[in-house]
Design an enzyme around this catalytic site. Structure first.
Site, mmCIF file in Angstrom:
data_model
loop_
_atom_site.group_PDB
_atom_site.id
_atom_site.type_symbol
_atom_site.label_atom_id
_atom_site.label_comp_id
_atom_site.label_asym_id
_atom_site.label_seq_id
_atom_site.Cartn_x
_atom_site.Cartn_y
_atom_site.Cartn_z
ATOM 1 N N ASP A 196 34.383 30.949 -37.355
ATOM 2 C CA ASP A 196 35.244 31.512 -36.313
ATOM 3 C C ASP A 196 36.657 31.803 -36.797
ATOM 4 O O ASP A 196 37.623 31.671 -36.046
ATOM 5 C CB ASP A 196 35.294 30.596 -35.079
ATOM 6 C CG ASP A 196 33.909 30.236 -34.600
ATOM 7 O OD1 ASP A 196 33.085 31.159 -34.479
ATOM 8 O OD2 ASP A 196 33.639 29.045 -34.357
ATOM 9 N N LYS B 61 36.261 36.581 -38.980
ATOM 10 C CA LYS B 61 35.625 37.412 -40.021
ATOM 11 C C LYS B 61 35.241 38.775 -39.465
ATOM 12 O O LYS B 61 35.391 39.784 -40.129
ATOM 13 C CB LYS B 61 34.342 36.736 -40.536
ATOM 14 C CG LYS B 61 34.603 35.549 -41.427
ATOM 15 C CD LYS B 61 33.304 34.969 -41.963
ATOM 16 C CE LYS B 61 32.448 34.312 -40.918
ATOM 17 N NZ LYS B 61 33.022 33.133 -40.284
ATOM 18 N N GLY C 192 28.407 34.714 -34.115
ATOM 19 C CA GLY C 192 28.801 35.750 -33.177
ATOM 20 C C GLY C 192 30.111 36.360 -33.656
ATOM 21 O O GLY C 192 31.122 35.685 -33.693
ATOM 22 N N HIS C 193 30.031 37.579 -34.107
ATOM 23 C CA HIS C 193 31.257 38.260 -34.547
ATOM 24 C C HIS C 193 31.788 39.113 -33.406
ATOM 25 O O HIS C 193 31.095 39.996 -32.915
ATOM 26 C CB HIS C 193 30.973 39.160 -35.749
ATOM 27 C CG HIS C 193 30.778 38.381 -37.010
ATOM 28 N ND1 HIS C 193 30.141 38.898 -38.104
ATOM 29 C CD2 HIS C 193 31.154 37.143 -37.354
ATOM 30 C CE1 HIS C 193 30.122 37.997 -39.061
ATOM 31 N NE2 HIS C 193 30.726 36.919 -38.623
ATOM 32 N N GLN D 186 29.308 31.974 -40.309
ATOM 33 C CA GLN D 186 29.761 30.585 -40.450
ATOM 34 C C GLN D 186 30.812 30.503 -41.564
ATOM 35 O O GLN D 186 31.611 31.418 -41.673
ATOM 36 C CB GLN D 186 28.581 29.625 -40.696
ATOM 37 C CG GLN D 186 27.640 29.493 -39.519
ATOM 38 C CD GLN D 186 26.514 30.480 -39.563
ATOM 39 O OE1 GLN D 186 25.988 30.794 -40.610
ATOM 40 N NE2 GLN D 186 26.132 30.982 -38.424
ATOM 41 N N THR E 51 29.090 32.674 -29.385
ATOM 42 C CA THR E 51 27.652 32.588 -29.150
ATOM 43 C C THR E 51 27.320 31.687 -27.978
ATOM 44 O O THR E 51 26.517 32.021 -27.120
ATOM 45 C CB THR E 51 26.943 32.077 -30.427
ATOM 46 O OG1 THR E 51 27.179 33.012 -31.461
ATOM 47 C CG2 THR E 51 25.452 31.919 -30.225
HETATM 48 P P1 IMP Z 1 23.283 25.822 -36.294
HETATM 49 O O1 IMP Z 1 23.737 26.827 -37.299
HETATM 50 O O2 IMP Z 1 23.008 26.386 -34.928
HETATM 51 O O3 IMP Z 1 22.149 24.963 -36.802
HETATM 52 O O4 IMP Z 1 24.512 24.780 -36.056
HETATM 53 C C1 IMP Z 1 24.970 23.940 -37.097
HETATM 54 C C2 IMP Z 1 26.491 23.774 -37.028
HETATM 55 O O5 IMP Z 1 27.120 24.981 -37.395
HETATM 56 C C3 IMP Z 1 27.027 23.412 -35.639
HETATM 57 O O6 IMP Z 1 28.153 22.570 -35.787
HETATM 58 C C4 IMP Z 1 27.461 24.747 -35.081
HETATM 59 O O7 IMP Z 1 28.467 24.634 -34.106
HETATM 60 C C5 IMP Z 1 27.985 25.407 -36.344
HETATM 61 N N1 IMP Z 1 27.914 26.872 -36.278
HETATM 62 C C6 IMP Z 1 26.808 27.632 -36.352
HETATM 63 N N2 IMP Z 1 27.128 28.939 -36.266
HETATM 64 C C7 IMP Z 1 28.457 29.000 -36.148
HETATM 65 C C8 IMP Z 1 29.399 30.079 -36.063
HETATM 66 O O8 IMP Z 1 29.066 31.267 -36.098
HETATM 67 N N3 IMP Z 1 30.704 29.720 -35.970
HETATM 68 C C9 IMP Z 1 31.114 28.420 -35.979
HETATM 69 N N4 IMP Z 1 30.286 27.394 -36.065
HETATM 70 C C10 IMP Z 1 28.966 27.679 -36.158
#
Ligand code: IMP
Length: 446
Positions: A13, A16, A40-41, A221, A297
């Site tokens: 977040d 990007k 989520g961009h 991420q 997201t």
């Molecule tokens: P997962 O990717 O849904 O398995 O989540 C694993 C960890 O990554 C959690 O702490 C989520 O909040 C974090 N996470 C996953 N996708 C994002 C993103 O796009 N932005 C920020 N954190 C993310």
């Protein structure tokens, strides 16, 4: 630079989407190389914000080829909805290609994501609940379905049979899962609808790289959520890091020319896990309010805190950042002071500067050492106008010093600064343009 990776340097977040959208003006190809609908961009190409989950930002630009790459895990139904949504907004402008090698997220992966979190209890990751981890588990476990399978109904049936049998062995039941035949029929339909976009994307990229076309590798991420190098186990299940950009796109390492690290002027984190510079109480609340810090997201409120040089230096070494882009500097405009974490003191008295403790439990217990900078002016309409007209030189003096300090301490200069959600709220700073950080001594305090 022909091939550039764009990587989140904090906990995700960082903005990007905004920076990528700016950079796509000069890109021929944009490749998402990992993750799925967990990301989520948010991009504001024109007046209205557009949120993308599985489509690369390049899709918003005419003449750009957007690739959902081999390293991704994709939910076909959601992907079709996303395509539809962008088309109805009139923003589906580029050419879309979807890798046949990308893995398929099935409804059962979401079910599994939910019960895994339940099992973890107090140690829950705080996942996005999109089935990302379980889909990657099946990929590595060699039970997964890939996008190529969706073109072959007989393979869908065969592979679902195997997967359901495996799940029954692992969990004792498949009762919670959608009936197999129903799911197979649904996947056949989705496969048909996605057929015009599916192809082998690596040969196209090899050719493009050979011709010197501009390729952006779009991370989701961030480095600190990397499955191996992040704050394990509070991480995502893929490699957002620069090495992951190569594995997840199929480009060979020597093609990578530059790596841009995206940092926010402060820090945020969604989900559980250590966050040494987290600002709790009213301070954190103020950052959350001012920065509208909610997950794109899941809509979850983001945890907020200050810039962490230890983690960013670590991310820079891990990814080989050649430059940095800093976002949301306007959010801190008007703050009287801006603290920045310059090092950690560990419980045993040792200091850490650029390599955080490996165990999340230890990272939880570090004490940040701070330096406080005088804040910079608010981003008033007058300042915004000057920035549009004069470029980076119109940035507030105190902010320039902050940028210079961060660039020097991280070892990669800040060359892009974003001060608003719109494409045009961005300035480029030439390398060497900012005064050196040594001129900052008078501003420092501990
Ligand atoms: P997962 O990717 O849904 O398995 O989540 C694993 C960890 O990554 C959690 O702490 C989520 O909040 C974090 N996470 C996953 N996708 C994002 C993103 O796009 N932005 C920020 N954190 C993310």
């Amino acid at each position: 630079m022909p091939v550039t990776a764009v990587i989140g340097a904090q906990f995700g977040d960082e903005g990007k989407g905004k920076i990528l959208d700016y950079l796509t003006a000069n890109a021929d190809f944009v490749v998402r190389y990992q993750g799925g609908p967990n990301a989520g961009h948010t991009v504001v190409p024109h007046e209205k914000p557009v949120v993308m989950h599985q489509l690369p930002t390049g899709i918003l630009r005419e003449g750009c080829t957007a690739i959902s790459g081999p390293g991704m895990v994709l939910s076909p139904g959601d992907l079709l909805n996303e395509i539809q949504q962008l088309k109805s907004q009139g923003e589906f402008r580029g050419r879309l290609l979807i890798s046949e090698r990308a893995h398929v997220i099935l409804p059962l992966h979401r079910v599994q994501d939910a019960w895994e979190e339940e099992v973890r209890g107090a140690m829950r990751t705080g996942t996005t609940g999109r089935g990302i981890g379980p889909a990657y588990m099946d990929r590595v476990g060699r039970f997964g379905l890939r996008m190529a399978d969706l073109q072959r109904p007989e393979l869908i049936h065969q592979k679902l049979e195997l997967l359901y049998t495996a799940k029954k062995h692992m969990t004792g039941t498949t009762q919670e899962l959608p009936p197999k035949e129903e799911l197979a029929a649904q996947l056949v339909e989705e496969g048909k609808a996605l057929a015009p976009y599916l192809c082998s994307t690596e040969p196209i990229l090899w050719e493009a790289a050979r011709e010197g076309q501009h390729i952006l590798l779009e991370g989701a991420q961030s480095a600190l959520l990397d499955i191996d190098y992040g704050t394990y186990p509070f991480v995502t299940s893929s490699h957002p890091t620069a090495a992951g950009a190569l594995v997840g796109s199929g480009l060979p390492p020597q093609e990578l020319d530059s790596v841009i690290g995206i940092v926010k002027a402060y820090s945020t984190r969604v989900g559980s896990g250590p966050f040494p510079t987290e600002a709790l109480g009213p301070e954190g609340e103020r950052l959350r309010e001012r920065g509208a810090e909610r997950g794109a997201t899941t809509g979850r409120p983001r945890r907020c805190g200050w810039f962490d040089l230890v983690l960013t230096r670590y991310a820079a070494r891990l990814n080989g950042f050649t430059s940095l882009a800093m976002t949301k500097v306007d959010i801190l405009g008007g703050e009287p002071e801006v603290p920045i974490c310059i090092g950690y003191e560990l419980p045993n008295g040792e200091q850490a500067e650029d390599y955080p403790p490996v165990l999340a439990e230890d990272l939880e217990r570090v004490t940040p050492r701070w330096r406080t900078f005088p804040g910079w002016a608010e981003f008033t309409p007058t300042l915004m106008r000057r920035l549009h007209e004069e470029g980076w030189r119109a940035l507030p003096r105190e902010l320039k010093r902050y940028l210079s300090f961060v660039g020097e301490e991280v070892g990669a200069p800040v060359t892009l600064v974003s001060y608003g959600p719109r494409r045009e709220d961005t300035v480029e700073i030439p390398v060497g343009g900012l005064e050196p950080a040594s001129a900052l001594e008078e501003w420092r305090s501990t």
